[in-house]
Design an enzyme around this catalytic site. Structure first.
Site, PDB file in Angstrom:
ATOM      1  N   GLU A 278     -11.201   1.484  -4.250  1.00  0.00           N
ATOM      2  CA  GLU A 278     -10.601   1.916  -2.983  1.00  0.00           C
ATOM      3  C   GLU A 278      -9.338   2.737  -3.226  1.00  0.00           C
ATOM      4  O   GLU A 278      -8.888   2.915  -4.352  1.00  0.00           O
ATOM      5  CB  GLU A 278     -10.287   0.707  -2.094  1.00  0.00           C
ATOM      6  CG  GLU A 278      -9.382  -0.315  -2.736  1.00  0.00           C
ATOM      7  CD  GLU A 278      -9.276  -1.603  -1.935  1.00  0.00           C
ATOM      8  OE1 GLU A 278      -9.965  -1.743  -0.909  1.00  0.00           O
ATOM      9  OE2 GLU A 278      -8.506  -2.481  -2.349  1.00  0.00           O
TER      10      GLU A 278
ATOM     11  N   ASP B 221       0.815  -1.218   0.000  1.00  0.00           N
ATOM     12  CA  ASP B 221       0.000   0.000   0.000  1.00  0.00           C
ATOM     13  C   ASP B 221       0.852   1.273   0.000  1.00  0.00           C
ATOM     14  O   ASP B 221       0.675   2.158   0.842  1.00  0.00           O
ATOM     15  CB  ASP B 221      -0.933   0.014   1.217  1.00  0.00           C
ATOM     16  CG  ASP B 221      -1.809  -1.213   1.304  1.00  0.00           C
ATOM     17  OD1 ASP B 221      -2.091  -1.819   0.254  1.00  0.00           O
ATOM     18  OD2 ASP B 221      -2.215  -1.582   2.421  1.00  0.00           O
TER      19      ASP B 221
END
Length: 576
Positions: free
Chosen positions: A246, A70
């Site tokens: 997302e 991430d």
């Protein structure tokens, strides 16, 4: 009377002296029973780096090997800062610095205090998710915004004016969902965008999510109530039932328009990056006609040196004026298992047309890239993070341990001490199975093929004591290779835990009077454990075992495997 008082005083002093001596004896005994690690050596040896040696103008991607998922990145002047998810690892949110996107130095962690991090009872894949890092030139402040699924925090933001000097305590944010990101417009206005569930009763299918935007109050560090708006419903084309839109980021271009880039497809084999455009930061947003702009999902699964799951990207201008994007992806081993976790990759981005596209991001990713113009590759030198094949040696000569050493659910300083002899781990009465702070000092697996060797001095006093190495995927999936005691004998044993069920693979008696060298040799999916009492002749324990339980495929979750120096006073592994 005076004589009696003096006698009582002498007796009291004698009693206190005796108590101090007894306490010192008990304390010394406890210290002697604590394992001492004097060296740890990790040697990576992946074939891909042997087959693809670097030329002078090249560097490797992934730029961060192992479980650094991430990624999010920001630039201020010549400084780049990059952050990553850390889940229940402690400290939280590793932060890296670079001046050129090639050579990176870890400068610490964003969340390194107990007033910031509340993961003490969180599973390994819980805790902290998907940070974003942004810089607001209007108030010269950096913001790190994330979701902390622990301690009742939820979405939160911390701030600093200097990432080298530490961050504020969290400001909890009043909205649900995950993966928040900030955007600061040219006029000083601020916005938060994030993933959320559809409005109640509007859910159309499993994995149906939306992207929301809020106005943000910079003085209060809080979203403004009533300003929330759905700007993406489902994804690029809701008729195709896209899942898990997302990690949104908004970018403003010189044309005055706003570009929203998001991950779509879930962080697995359908992962991708997509982009939308609007004339207003609050939408409406129109998807690009060439989505996805990054993915590996359509490619031949039998291709060589596979990279999969590419997505969750963030973009930044490089030192050469060109655009680059960092993103996560995985590299499965020969059994199609993922043990190193989601790693951080980088690619150039071509934004010569209306929409950006990752250069060669839709074809099989290669292990090497050309460096930005004018950059010299110094990875592994002068304090810069290594990549490719490398050796990491830790002699524990400084109290300031390398930032790559981490705790689990609690500070490493709560159970370690370092002196001229090495690293002492003072065992907790929790063990490796517990969803609680454990006395194990971890570093990430960074290769499929590696050797890790630890030198240990330890004399366990009972069967409740154990110290050694652990290969850890999560609290219910791991290997323990350690020294313990049964009756009057010391043993070394290998314990395998799968889905919470533990078995002893093998055990043997050992002479614990001298230092013991513990070693794990990983060769793709095959792991072998060895010990030596002289540092030269190594004996295998348990034959060859599978890395299946160290893989995301079997254990699930969001992290890669870790290797730990482990101790416990609550051992459950009994020699056979």
């Amino acid at each position: 009377m005076k004589h009696t008082y003096q006698c009582l005083k002498k007796y009291r002093i004698a009693f206190l002296t005796l108590m101090i001596a007894l306490f010192s004896s008990v304390h010394l005994s406890a210290q002697q029973n604590a394992p001492l690690f004097s060296q740890f050596v990790y040697e990576g040896d992946d074939q891909i780096y042997k087959d693809h040696p670097l030329e002078e103008d090249e560097f490797y991607t992934p730029i961060l090997q192992g479980t650094y998922p991430d990624p999010a990145i920001v630039r201020r002047g010549d400084d780049y800062f990059m952050v990553h998810s850390s889940f229940s690892m402690w400290p939280g949110i590793p932060i890296f610095h670079s001046n050129d996107l090639v050579n990176w130095t870890q400068i610490g962690h964003v969340l390194d205090r107990k007033s910031q991090l509340f993961v003490q009872n969180a599973g390994i894949s819980e805790g902290l998710y998907a940070p974003a890092i942004k810089y607001n030139p209007h108030n010269e402040t950096f913001y790190m915004i994330t979701t902390q699924f622990a301690g009742g925090i939820g979405n939160m933001v911390v701030t600093t004016q200097d990432p080298f000097e530490g961050w504020s305590d969290p400001y909890p944010l009043n909205f649900n969902g995950i993966d928040p990101s900030l955007f600061f417009d040219d006029d000083g206005k601020a916005f938060v965008v994030h993933n959320d569930a559809p409005d109640e009763g509007e859910e159309l299918y499993e994995g149906h999510r939306v992207i929301k935007i809020w106005d943000y109050d910079l003085e209060e560090n809080q979203v403004i109530e009533g300003t929330d708006k759905i700007i993406v419903d489902g994804g690029v084309d809701i008729t195709e039932e896209p899942i898990w839109i997302e990690m949104p980021h908004i970018y403003k271009r010189d044309d005055g328009r706003y570009y929203l880039s998001c991950a779509e497809g879930g962080t697995g084999d359908w992962h991708s990056q997509v982009v939308f455009v609007s004339d207003n930061p609050r939408g409406p947003y129109k998807p690009a006609d060439n989505n996805p702009i990054l993915t590996q999902r359509y490619l031949n699964p039998d291709r060589e040196n596979r990279v999969e799951w590419a997505g969750h990207a963030d973009m930044v201008e490089g030192p050469d004026g060109e655009l680059y994007g960092v993103f996560l992806a995985i590299r499965p081993n020969e059994e199609n298992r993922v043990t190193t976790g989601r790693e951080t990759f980088i690619l150039p981005v071509d934004w010569s047309g209306e929409f950006p596209i990752f250069v060669n991001g839709l074809v099989p990713l290669k292990p090497k890239l050309k460096m930005p113009e004018g950059v010299e590759n110094k990875t592994g030198q002068d304090g810069f993070f290594p990549n490719g094949n490398f050796t990491f040696t830790e002699n524990f000569e400084s109290e300031d341990l390398d930032y790559r050493w981490i705790g689990m659910r609690g500070p490493r300083e709560d159970f370690i001490s370092v002196d001229s002899n090495g690293l002492t781990i003072n065992p907790f009465d929790t063990n490796i199975h517990d969803t609680a702070p454990i006395s194990s000092l971890f570093k990430r697996h960074m290769h499929d093929t590696f050797t890790a060797t630890a030198t240990l001095e330890y004399s366990p006093q009972s069967e409740n004591d154990l110290a050694g190495l652990v290969n850890y995927q999560r609290e219910t999936y791991h290997y323990v290779f350690g020294v313990t005691k049964k009756d009057n004998e010391h043993y070394i044993l290998l314990q395998r835990t799968e889905d919470g069920e533990s078995t002893i693979v093998a055990s043997t008696t050992i002479d614990a009077d001298n230092p013991i060298h513990l070693q794990v040799r990983a060769d793709g999916d095959d792991y072998r454990y060895y010990f030596s009492t002289n540092g030269t002749d190594f004996t295998n324990v348990g034959g060859t075992v599978s890395a299946d339980i160290l893989s995301t495929n079997m254990a699930g979750g969001f992290t890669g495997a870790l290797i730990g120096l482990y101790a416990t006073s609550s051992n459950d592994a009994r020699p056979e």
